[in-house]
Design a protein around this motif. Sequence first.
Motif, PDB file in Angstrom:
ATOM      1  N   VAL A  25       0.818  -1.173   0.158  1.00  0.00           N
ATOM      2  CA  VAL A  25      -0.546  -0.029  -0.371  1.00  0.00           C
ATOM      3  C   VAL A  25       1.006   1.596   0.421  1.00  0.00           C
ATOM      4  O   VAL A  25       0.707   2.099  -0.539  1.00  0.00           O
ATOM      5  N   LEU A  26       2.067   1.433   0.960  1.00  0.00           N
ATOM      6  CA  LEU A  26       2.739   2.270   0.665  1.00  0.00           C
ATOM      7  C   LEU A  26       3.656   2.603  -0.316  1.00  0.00           C
ATOM      8  O   LEU A  26       3.375   3.820  -0.966  1.00  0.00           O
ATOM      9  N   SER A  27       3.647   1.659  -0.755  1.00  0.00           N
ATOM     10  CA  SER A  27       4.355   1.555  -2.100  1.00  0.00           C
ATOM     11  C   SER A  27       3.590   2.029  -3.227  1.00  0.00           C
ATOM     12  O   SER A  27       3.630   3.029  -4.498  1.00  0.00           O
ATOM     13  N   LEU A  28       2.148   1.591  -3.034  1.00  0.00           N
ATOM     14  CA  LEU A  28       1.219   2.387  -4.669  1.00  0.00           C
ATOM     15  C   LEU A  28       0.757   3.765  -4.051  1.00  0.00           C
ATOM     16  O   LEU A  28       0.984   4.182  -5.229  1.00  0.00           O
ATOM     17  N   LEU A  29       1.054   4.358  -2.647  1.00  0.00           N
ATOM     18  CA  LEU A  29       0.492   5.783  -2.984  1.00  0.00           C
ATOM     19  C   LEU A  29       2.168   6.690  -2.588  1.00  0.00           C
ATOM     20  O   LEU A  29       1.933   7.422  -3.901  1.00  0.00           O
ATOM     21  N   ALA A  30       3.404   6.092  -3.104  1.00  0.00           N
ATOM     22  CA  ALA A  30       3.867   6.781  -3.274  1.00  0.00           C
ATOM     23  C   ALA A  30       4.262   6.488  -4.845  1.00  0.00           C
ATOM     24  O   ALA A  30       5.704   8.179  -5.610  1.00  0.00           O
ATOM     25  N   THR A  31       3.615   5.971  -5.698  1.00  0.00           N
ATOM     26  CA  THR A  31       3.652   5.924  -7.035  1.00  0.00           C
ATOM     27  C   THR A  31       2.861   6.431  -7.760  1.00  0.00           C
ATOM     28  O   THR A  31       2.338   7.319  -8.546  1.00  0.00           O
ATOM     29  N   VAL A  32       1.319   6.521  -7.598  1.00  0.00           N
ATOM     30  CA  VAL A  32       0.352   6.324  -7.667  1.00  0.00           C
ATOM     31  C   VAL A  32       0.085   8.508  -7.647  1.00  0.00           C
ATOM     32  O   VAL A  32       0.644   9.143  -6.290  1.00  0.00           O
ATOM     33  N   ARG A  33      -0.703   8.741  -8.902  1.00  0.00           N
ATOM     34  CA  ARG A  33      -0.015  10.704  -8.935  1.00  0.00           C
ATOM     35  C   ARG A  33      -1.697  10.609  -8.616  1.00  0.00           C
ATOM     36  O   ARG A  33      -2.303  11.361  -9.005  1.00  0.00           O
ATOM     37  N   ARG A  34      -1.477  11.160  -7.120  1.00  0.00           N
ATOM     38  CA  ARG A  34      -2.835  11.586  -6.236  1.00  0.00           C
ATOM     39  C   ARG A  34      -2.984  12.398  -7.698  1.00  0.00           C
ATOM     40  O   ARG A  34      -4.244  12.761  -7.679  1.00  0.00           O
ATOM     41  N   GLU A  35      -2.304  13.428  -7.127  1.00  0.00           N
ATOM     42  CA  GLU A  35      -2.971  15.150  -7.487  1.00  0.00           C
ATOM     43  C   GLU A  35      -3.565  15.290  -9.359  1.00  0.00           C
ATOM     44  O   GLU A  35      -3.761  15.816  -9.696  1.00  0.00           O
ATOM     45  N   ASP A  36      -3.603  13.831  -9.863  1.00  0.00           N
ATOM     46  CA  ASP A  36      -3.543  13.487 -11.485  1.00  0.00           C
ATOM     47  C   ASP A  36      -5.331  13.628 -10.906  1.00  0.00           C
ATOM     48  O   ASP A  36      -5.876  13.602 -11.842  1.00  0.00           O
ATOM     49  N   PHE A  37      -5.847  12.911  -9.774  1.00  0.00           N
ATOM     50  CA  PHE A  37      -7.579  12.945  -9.785  1.00  0.00           C
ATOM     51  C   PHE A  37      -7.533  13.871  -9.341  1.00  0.00           C
ATOM     52  O   PHE A  37      -9.220  13.731  -9.375  1.00  0.00           O
ATOM     53  N   VAL A  38      -7.137  15.184  -8.893  1.00  0.00           N
ATOM     54  CA  VAL A  38      -8.299  16.476  -8.253  1.00  0.00           C
ATOM     55  C   VAL A  38      -8.435  17.364  -9.673  1.00  0.00           C
ATOM     56  O   VAL A  38      -7.340  17.404 -10.519  1.00  0.00           O
TER      57      VAL A  38
END
Length: 88
Positions: A25-38
Amino acid sequence: MNIESARFNMIEQQIRPWEVLDQTVLSLLATVRREDFVPPALRALAFVDTQVPLIAGEPDGPHMLEPKVEARLLQELQVQRHEKVLEV
């Protein structure tokens, strides 16, 4: 704003203290660009410990969950790499 620094701080200051320790989960959160979804106007809020409106100017519309809540859900559901999640 340094995006990578904000992402790192989100993980270390919001998510780990909420006992999300699953390395997948931590690796996923470090990889997925959360900012692209806002919405672009709200990108600065992507890493803040709050729900982010997904439609700018509509505070009662759909929201993205807080990072720590999303992380805890993924950890508790034990989502695997081949699975997909639809958050409704």
